[in-house]
Design a protein around this motif. Structure first.
Motif, PDB file in Angstrom:
ATOM      1  N   THR A 253       0.822  -1.207   0.000  1.00 19.79           N
ATOM      2  CA  THR A 253       0.000   0.000   0.000  1.00 19.79           C
ATOM      3  C   THR A 253       0.859   1.263   0.000  1.00 19.79           C
ATOM      4  OG1 THR A 253      -1.754  -1.157   1.204  1.00 19.79           O
ATOM      5  CG2 THR A 253      -1.812   1.253   1.221  1.00 19.79           C
ATOM      6  N   LEU A 254       1.915   1.239   0.817  1.00 17.78           N
ATOM      7  CA  LEU A 254       2.766   2.420   0.935  1.00 17.78           C
ATOM      8  C   LEU A 254       3.642   2.630  -0.284  1.00 17.78           C
ATOM      9  CD1 LEU A 254       3.998   2.171   4.643  1.00 17.78           C
ATOM     10  CD2 LEU A 254       2.332   3.775   3.711  1.00 17.78           C
ATOM     11  N   SER A 255       4.114   1.564  -0.875  1.00 16.19           N
ATOM     12  CA  SER A 255       5.078   1.675  -1.958  1.00 16.19           C
ATOM     13  C   SER A 255       4.777   0.620  -3.002  1.00 16.19           C
ATOM     14  CB  SER A 255       6.501   1.516  -1.408  1.00 16.19           C
ATOM     15  OG  SER A 255       7.444   1.733  -2.402  1.00 16.19           O
ATOM     16  N   ALA A 256       3.678   0.833  -3.747  1.00 16.85           N
ATOM     17  CA  ALA A 256       3.231  -0.173  -4.711  1.00 16.85           C
ATOM     18  C   ALA A 256       4.259  -0.405  -5.801  1.00 16.85           C
ATOM     19  CB  ALA A 256       1.896   0.264  -5.325  1.00 16.85           C
ATOM     20  N   ASP A 257       4.906   0.666  -6.292  1.00 17.80           N
ATOM     21  CA  ASP A 257       5.840   0.531  -7.407  1.00 17.80           C
ATOM     22  C   ASP A 257       7.231   0.119  -6.967  1.00 17.80           C
ATOM     23  OD1 ASP A 257       3.792   1.326  -9.090  1.00 17.80           O
ATOM     24  OD2 ASP A 257       4.314   3.449  -8.895  1.00 17.80           O
ATOM     25  N   THR A 258       7.564   0.433  -5.729  1.00 18.68           N
ATOM     26  CA  THR A 258       8.924   0.145  -5.256  1.00 18.68           C
ATOM     27  C   THR A 258       8.872  -0.604  -3.926  1.00 18.68           C
ATOM     28  OG1 THR A 258       8.987   2.327  -4.204  1.00 18.68           O
ATOM     29  CG2 THR A 258       9.921   2.156  -6.421  1.00 18.68           C
TER      30      THR A 258
ATOM     31  N   GLU B 243      11.993  -1.559  -1.995  1.00 21.89           N
ATOM     32  CA  GLU B 243      12.799  -0.537  -1.343  1.00 21.89           C
ATOM     33  C   GLU B 243      12.335  -0.241   0.076  1.00 21.89           C
ATOM     34  OE1 GLU B 243      12.807   2.865  -3.820  1.00 21.89           O
ATOM     35  OE2 GLU B 243      13.790   1.864  -5.513  1.00 21.89           O
ATOM     36  N   MET B 244      11.372  -0.995   0.569  1.00 22.85           N
ATOM     37  CA  MET B 244      10.858  -0.794   1.922  1.00 22.85           C
ATOM     38  C   MET B 244      10.632  -2.145   2.569  1.00 22.85           C
ATOM     39  SD  MET B 244       7.381   1.237   3.078  1.00 22.85           S
ATOM     40  CE  MET B 244       8.016   2.806   2.492  1.00 22.85           C
ATOM     41  N   ALA B 245      10.911  -2.230   3.847  1.00 23.32           N
ATOM     42  CA  ALA B 245      10.703  -3.489   4.567  1.00 23.32           C
ATOM     43  C   ALA B 245      10.246  -3.193   5.982  1.00 23.32           C
ATOM     44  CB  ALA B 245      11.984  -4.312   4.583  1.00 23.32           C
ATOM     45  N   ILE B 246       9.358  -4.032   6.467  1.00 25.66           N
ATOM     46  CA  ILE B 246       8.908  -3.945   7.862  1.00 25.66           C
ATOM     47  C   ILE B 246       9.514  -5.127   8.609  1.00 25.66           C
ATOM     48  CG2 ILE B 246       6.922  -4.036   9.413  1.00 25.66           C
ATOM     49  CD1 ILE B 246       5.289  -2.688   7.202  1.00 25.66           C
ATOM     50  N   VAL B 247      10.200  -4.807   9.700  1.00 28.68           N
ATOM     51  CA  VAL B 247      10.931  -5.814  10.460  1.00 28.68           C
ATOM     52  C   VAL B 247      10.493  -5.727  11.923  1.00 28.68           C
ATOM     53  CG1 VAL B 247      13.204  -6.704  11.102  1.00 28.68           C
ATOM     54  CG2 VAL B 247      12.893  -5.547   8.894  1.00 28.68           C
ATOM     55  N   VAL B 248      10.302  -6.890  12.543  1.00 29.22           N
ATOM     56  CA  VAL B 248       9.991  -6.957  13.970  1.00 29.22           C
ATOM     57  C   VAL B 248      11.072  -7.799  14.643  1.00 29.22           C
ATOM     58  CG1 VAL B 248       8.345  -7.663  15.733  1.00 29.22           C
ATOM     59  CG2 VAL B 248       7.519  -6.746  13.549  1.00 29.22           C
ATOM     60  N   ARG B 249      11.642  -7.237  15.715  1.00 25.48           N
ATOM     61  CA  ARG B 249      12.674  -7.942  16.464  1.00 25.48           C
ATOM     62  C   ARG B 249      12.270  -8.058  17.928  1.00 25.48           C
ATOM     63  NH1 ARG B 249      14.855  -4.356  13.129  1.00 25.48           N
ATOM     64  NH2 ARG B 249      14.917  -2.760  14.754  1.00 25.48           N
TER      65      ARG B 249
ATOM     66  N   ARG C 132      17.968   2.647  -0.498  1.00 24.68           N
ATOM     67  CA  ARG C 132      18.816   3.750  -0.914  1.00 24.68           C
ATOM     68  C   ARG C 132      18.140   4.759  -1.827  1.00 24.68           C
ATOM     69  NH1 ARG C 132      23.729   0.978  -3.142  1.00 24.68           N
ATOM     70  NH2 ARG C 132      24.348   3.058  -3.843  1.00 24.68           N
ATOM     71  N   ASN C 133      17.109   4.356  -2.559  1.00 21.64           N
ATOM     72  CA  ASN C 133      16.506   5.268  -3.536  1.00 21.64           C
ATOM     73  C   ASN C 133      15.298   6.026  -3.007  1.00 21.64           C
ATOM     74  OD1 ASN C 133      18.332   4.578  -5.619  1.00 21.64           O
ATOM     75  ND2 ASN C 133      17.161   2.723  -6.047  1.00 21.64           N
ATOM     76  N   HIS C 134      14.891   5.719  -1.775  1.00 26.76           N
ATOM     77  CA  HIS C 134      13.647   6.299  -1.269  1.00 26.76           C
ATOM     78  C   HIS C 134      13.722   7.831  -1.217  1.00 26.76           C
ATOM     79  CE1 HIS C 134       9.947   6.519   1.100  1.00 26.76           C
ATOM     80  NE2 HIS C 134      10.569   7.418   1.845  1.00 26.76           N
TER      81      HIS C 134
END
Length: 356
Positions: A96-101, A104-110, A184-186
């Motif tokens: 939803t946030l970055s349909a085309d890229t 270039e985005m990741a959600i991580v839970v630690r 890097r491109n965001h």
């Protein structure tokens, strides 16, 4: 006694023309100096305004990403430990946030010990390592507030990323850290969207003065340190003149983000900024040279008949001394004709006296 300094009528007229031009030349020089100063001040103001605009755009982007991270951190799926279901929710959020890229985005839970339990860069079930920036996780746990991380090498991405980490609260403790990593491109797209003038470059630096994004040459300079003399500037905004990473002398301005503490620097090579001034200097110099040549040509042209008339007058005066009667010669020059007429009258009077 004759004067030591002797010059012709033409030379005198040329000197007179130069004297007439001198105030105009001085005035032109003053105008050019004022124009150069105003252009420099305008460039600095434009660079400062652009730096503030880009800083605000970066802040808005980071605030929206932080809001998304904080909303995801309240998911009941995390509190219940249903990580697989949460990963599906997170993957949908990334699309939803970055349909085309999306890559270039990741959600991580630690977990609190740094072990990753969710990472949208990999499908569910893939073994995940510990986080690569445990110091930032410790800061999130200690402050229980969001933390913006500077450039670091992601444990899974294995390349430089930045991220926004937020705490996942559980009663009176922080059970997990949720972060949204940005590739890097965001931010480069945000800088390019400013549509800076030709030759101008915008650079985004993290809190350690590493280049996060660049409007031109982003791939070449991403992850490099800013120039040494720029890093010594710790003020929030100001003007900077020095050599950029390309070795070119640059002039620009910078501003600091109030959200994350990063800085945006907008500059252009000094040669690019001075090009309009140099062009004006060339044009003005050419006009001045043309005016000088034209003035000297006109002085020479008008001086020629005057010189010829004066020479004729001198010849008549010499003839008067030998007894010749000089004839009146019309020259079109009132003063010379008056002198010529006086000589003719004087010669006639002398001749009459001699006859008497």
């Amino acid at each position: 006694m004759r004067s030591r300094t002797r010059f012709t009528i033409r030379q005198g007229l040329m000197a007179f023309a130069a004297a007439l031009l001198a105030p105009a030349l001085i005035f032109a020089a003053v105008l050019l100096w004022g124009y150069s100063t105003s252009q420099r001040e305008q460039h600095e103001q434009d660079a400062r305004n652009a730096a503030h605009r880009i800083t605000e755009a970066v802040d808005r982007d980071l605030i929206s990403i932080r809001a998304v991270a904080q909303a995801l951190a309240t998911s009941h799926l995390l509190r219940e430990g249903r990580y697989e279901a949460f990963q599906k929710q997170a993957e949908e959020t990334v699309r939803t946030l970055s349909a085309d890229t999306a890559s270039e985005m990741a959600i991580v839970v630690r977990a609190a010990d740094g072990q990753q339990v969710v990472n949208t860069r990999h499908s569910w079930g893939t073994p995940l390592p510990k986080g690569a920036n445990l110091q930032a996780d410790a800061e999130v746990i200690a402050s229980r507030r969001p933390v913006f991380q500077d450039l670091f090498v992601g444990a899974v991405a294995n390349r430089l990323v930045v991220s926004v980490g937020v705490p996942v609260p559980e009663e009176d403790r922080v059970s997990h850290i949720l972060s949204i990593a940005l590739d890097r491109n965001h931010f480069a797209e945000i800088l390019r969207s400013e549509n800076l003038p030709q030759g101008w470059i915008a650079t985004l630096l993290d809190g350690s003065d590493y280049i996060v994004a660049r409007s031109q040459g982003h791939e070449e300079f991403f992850g490099l340190l800013a120039p040494d003399d720029f890093r010594t500037r710790r003020d929030d905004e100001g003007r900077w003149v020095g050599r950029d990473l390309s070795g070119d002398r640059a002039t620009g301005a910078f501003a600091r983000s109030g959200i994350v503490g990063w800085r945006v620097f907008v500059a252009a090579p000094t040669d690019v900024l001075q090009a309009p001034v140099r062009r004006s200097l060339w044009i003005t110099g050419a006009i001045i040279a043309l005016l000088i040549v034209l003035s000297f040509q006109l002085a020479s042209r008008f001086g020629r008949p005057i010189s010829k008339a004066v020479q004729g007058l001198a010849s008549s005066a010499r003839g008067l001394g030998t007894g010749k009667v000089p004839a009146f010669v019309p020259t079109g020059l009132l003063e010379i004709e008056e002198v010529s007429g006086v000589l003719a009258d004087s010669a006639a009077e002398l001749a009459q006296r001699e006859r008497a």
